[in-house]
Design a protein around this motif. Structure first.
Motif, PDB file in Angstrom:
ATOM      1  N   ARG A 110       0.446  -1.103   0.034  1.00 44.23           N
ATOM      2  CA  ARG A 110       0.403  -0.054  -0.412  1.00 44.23           C
ATOM      3  C   ARG A 110       0.819   1.475   0.146  1.00 44.23           C
ATOM      4  N   TYR A 111       1.965   1.111   0.491  1.00 37.19           N
ATOM      5  CA  TYR A 111       2.662   2.777   1.272  1.00 37.19           C
ATOM      6  C   TYR A 111       4.227   2.863   0.292  1.00 37.19           C
ATOM      7  N   GLN A 112       4.376   1.419  -0.166  1.00 38.12           N
ATOM      8  CA  GLN A 112       6.011   1.133  -0.440  1.00 38.12           C
ATOM      9  C   GLN A 112       6.583   2.096   0.135  1.00 38.12           C
ATOM     10  N   GLY A 113       6.576   1.299   1.415  1.00 34.34           N
ATOM     11  CA  GLY A 113       8.164   2.326   2.073  1.00 34.34           C
ATOM     12  C   GLY A 113       7.804   3.468   2.384  1.00 34.34           C
ATOM     13  N   LYS A 114       6.674   4.045   1.855  1.00 41.33           N
ATOM     14  CA  LYS A 114       6.870   5.741   2.180  1.00 41.33           C
ATOM     15  C   LYS A 114       5.563   6.309   2.751  1.00 41.33           C
ATOM     16  N   MET A 115       5.420   7.182   3.534  1.00 44.99           N
ATOM     17  CA  MET A 115       4.049   7.428   3.471  1.00 44.99           C
ATOM     18  C   MET A 115       3.743   9.019   3.663  1.00 44.99           C
ATOM     19  N   PHE A 116       2.742   9.455   2.857  1.00 50.79           N
ATOM     20  CA  PHE A 116       2.034  11.007   2.557  1.00 50.79           C
ATOM     21  C   PHE A 116       1.549  11.458   3.381  1.00 50.79           C
ATOM     22  N   ASP A 117      -0.004  12.788   3.740  1.00 50.43           N
ATOM     23  CA  ASP A 117      -0.480  13.119   3.879  1.00 50.43           C
ATOM     24  C   ASP A 117      -0.860  13.164   2.610  1.00 50.43           C
ATOM     25  N   GLU A 118      -1.405  12.845   2.071  1.00 56.47           N
ATOM     26  CA  GLU A 118      -2.234  13.095   0.559  1.00 56.47           C
ATOM     27  C   GLU A 118      -3.132  13.756   0.328  1.00 56.47           C
ATOM     28  N   GLU A 119      -3.887  13.486   1.695  1.00 53.75           N
ATOM     29  CA  GLU A 119      -5.225  14.167   1.468  1.00 53.75           C
ATOM     30  C   GLU A 119      -4.982  15.719   1.894  1.00 53.75           C
ATOM     31  N   ASN A 120      -3.951  16.526   3.066  1.00 51.27           N
ATOM     32  CA  ASN A 120      -3.599  17.295   3.097  1.00 51.27           C
ATOM     33  C   ASN A 120      -2.893  18.716   1.887  1.00 51.27           C
ATOM     34  N   ILE A 121      -2.287  17.378   1.783  1.00 52.78           N
ATOM     35  CA  ILE A 121      -1.554  18.186   0.472  1.00 52.78           C
ATOM     36  C   ILE A 121      -1.796  18.641  -0.721  1.00 52.78           C
ATOM     37  N   LEU A 122      -2.856  17.965  -0.821  1.00 50.35           N
ATOM     38  CA  LEU A 122      -3.385  18.180  -1.947  1.00 50.35           C
ATOM     39  C   LEU A 122      -4.797  19.606  -1.472  1.00 50.35           C
ATOM     40  N   GLY A 123      -4.668  18.852  -0.594  1.00 50.37           N
ATOM     41  CA  GLY A 123      -6.548  19.961   0.055  1.00 50.37           C
ATOM     42  C   GLY A 123      -5.570  21.726   0.152  1.00 50.37           C
ATOM     43  N   GLU A 124      -4.542  21.859   0.566  1.00 56.06           N
ATOM     44  CA  GLU A 124      -4.182  23.251   0.340  1.00 56.06           C
ATOM     45  C   GLU A 124      -3.492  23.653  -0.703  1.00 56.06           C
ATOM     46  N   LEU A 125      -3.316  22.881  -2.003  1.00 56.45           N
ATOM     47  CA  LEU A 125      -3.190  23.444  -3.252  1.00 56.45           C
ATOM     48  C   LEU A 125      -4.180  23.934  -3.946  1.00 56.45           C
ATOM     49  N   SER A 126      -3.960  24.748  -5.066  1.00 56.91           N
ATOM     50  CA  SER A 126      -5.384  25.039  -5.688  1.00 56.91           C
ATOM     51  C   SER A 126      -6.227  24.401  -6.651  1.00 56.91           C
ATOM     52  N   GLU A 127      -7.040  24.296  -7.071  1.00 57.66           N
ATOM     53  CA  GLU A 127      -8.426  23.666  -8.160  1.00 57.66           C
ATOM     54  C   GLU A 127      -6.840  23.264  -9.001  1.00 57.66           C
ATOM     55  N   PRO A 128      -6.644  23.851  -9.638  1.00 59.53           N
ATOM     56  CA  PRO A 128      -6.156  23.443 -11.488  1.00 59.53           C
ATOM     57  C   PRO A 128      -4.588  22.340 -11.060  1.00 59.53           C
TER      58      PRO A 128
END
Length: 290
Positions: A110-128
């Motif tokens: 599932r994580y392949q040795g790395k873990m990111f808070d992807e939902e939080n990262i994407l939530g901080e970006l602009s929609e485009p």
């Protein structure tokens, strides 16, 4: 032998500076008083000051070096810290060995040795930017799926932003018979088997989707879907499914056409938009744009 100071009086500037630097560094880096103990009170206080400065610099150096090493691969460190908690959890509950191994393999795939808070990262970006990243991450799914390849790009983007990534291990039942259909699935990579009551087995692989009939009819599933290999899927909830298709009615009709074709194969009747779902439902099979 003559004292060091007397021997250095007539030496070159370079030798005098080198010996002075050596003595200063022996105080600071060794965190001690160097080769010779201080004699007068002035030497005592200067030596203590140099030791304090040396200890401070040493601590700062170790701290910065440690922070630098940890920041080189913070995602892997976060994964290791997370998995240590998982191991302690498994030990606390005394889980059996085979269950622990399956959990370990799940985390590895599932994580392949790395873990990111992807939902939080994407939530901080602009929609485009968010849409651009999601389209890039799902490029293989879009390329392998005829439904997306021939659809409106705006529909594809709207659909992809609602998808949730999931991993299943061999032998896992993704869908169980008798449950209410709350999700449909898109296969990015892997092979699944659709198991019907008549023991008829259908294989689906990359570029297929299944489970959309129950989202359209709001019925219960009478077939199970089992993962035959490690499967990397994207799931779409019923609420997000209806939300996207409300904006793209042509795509709803495409899903309904495929659903009716599949229901015809098992002898069931259903009118699109009808509030009464059929009694027998199969998960969706091969994705094909009608």
């Amino acid at each position: 032998p003559a004292p060091l100071f007397s021997r250095l009086q007539n030496d070159s500037w370079g030798k005098q500076y080198s010996h002075a630097l050596f003595k200063a560094m022996s105080h600071m880096l060794c965190i001690g008083y160097g080769q010779q103990a201080p004699e007068g009170m002035t030497d005592v206080w200067l030596t203590m000051l140099s030791m304090i400065v040396g200890a401070t610099c040493y601590a700062m150096f170790i701290g910065h070096a440690t922070a630098l090493i940890q920041s080189l691969d913070s995602s892997r460190r976060q994964y290791q810290e997370k998995y240590k908690q998982v191991e302690q959890y498994m030990s606390f509950h005394k889980l059996p060995g085979d269950t622990r191994q399956r959990i370990h393999e799940y985390y590895e795939h599932r994580y392949q040795g790395k873990m990111f808070d992807e939902e939080n990262i994407l939530g901080e970006l602009s929609e485009p930017l968010k849409e651009e990243i999601i389209n890039f991450n799902c490029r293989n799914l879009v390329a392998n799926m005829p439904l997306f390849a021939n659809a409106d790009p705006n529909f594809v983007t709207a659909m992809l932003t609602k998808l949730r990534f999931e991993v299943f291990q061999p032998g896992d039942f993704i869908i169980r018979e008798g449950t209410v259909g709350k999700k449909m699935y898109f296969i990015q990579h892997g092979v699944v088997s659709i198991l019907t009551k008549g023991n008829k087995e259908t294989k689906l692989s990359d570029g297929s989707y299944f489970g959309e009939i129950c989202l359209l009819t709001r019925g219960r599933r009478t077939a199970s879907v089992r993962a035959d290999t490690y499967c990397r899927l994207y799931s779409l909830s019923v609420d997000n499914f209806n939300e996207v298709l409300e904006e793209y009615p042509m795509m709803r009709r495409a899903f309904e056409t495929v659903a009716m074709d599949r229901l015809d194969r098992i002898g069931e009747e259903w009118t699109p938009g009808s509030a009464q779902p059929p009694l027998l439902l199969l998960p969706g099979a091969m994705a094909a744009q009608p």
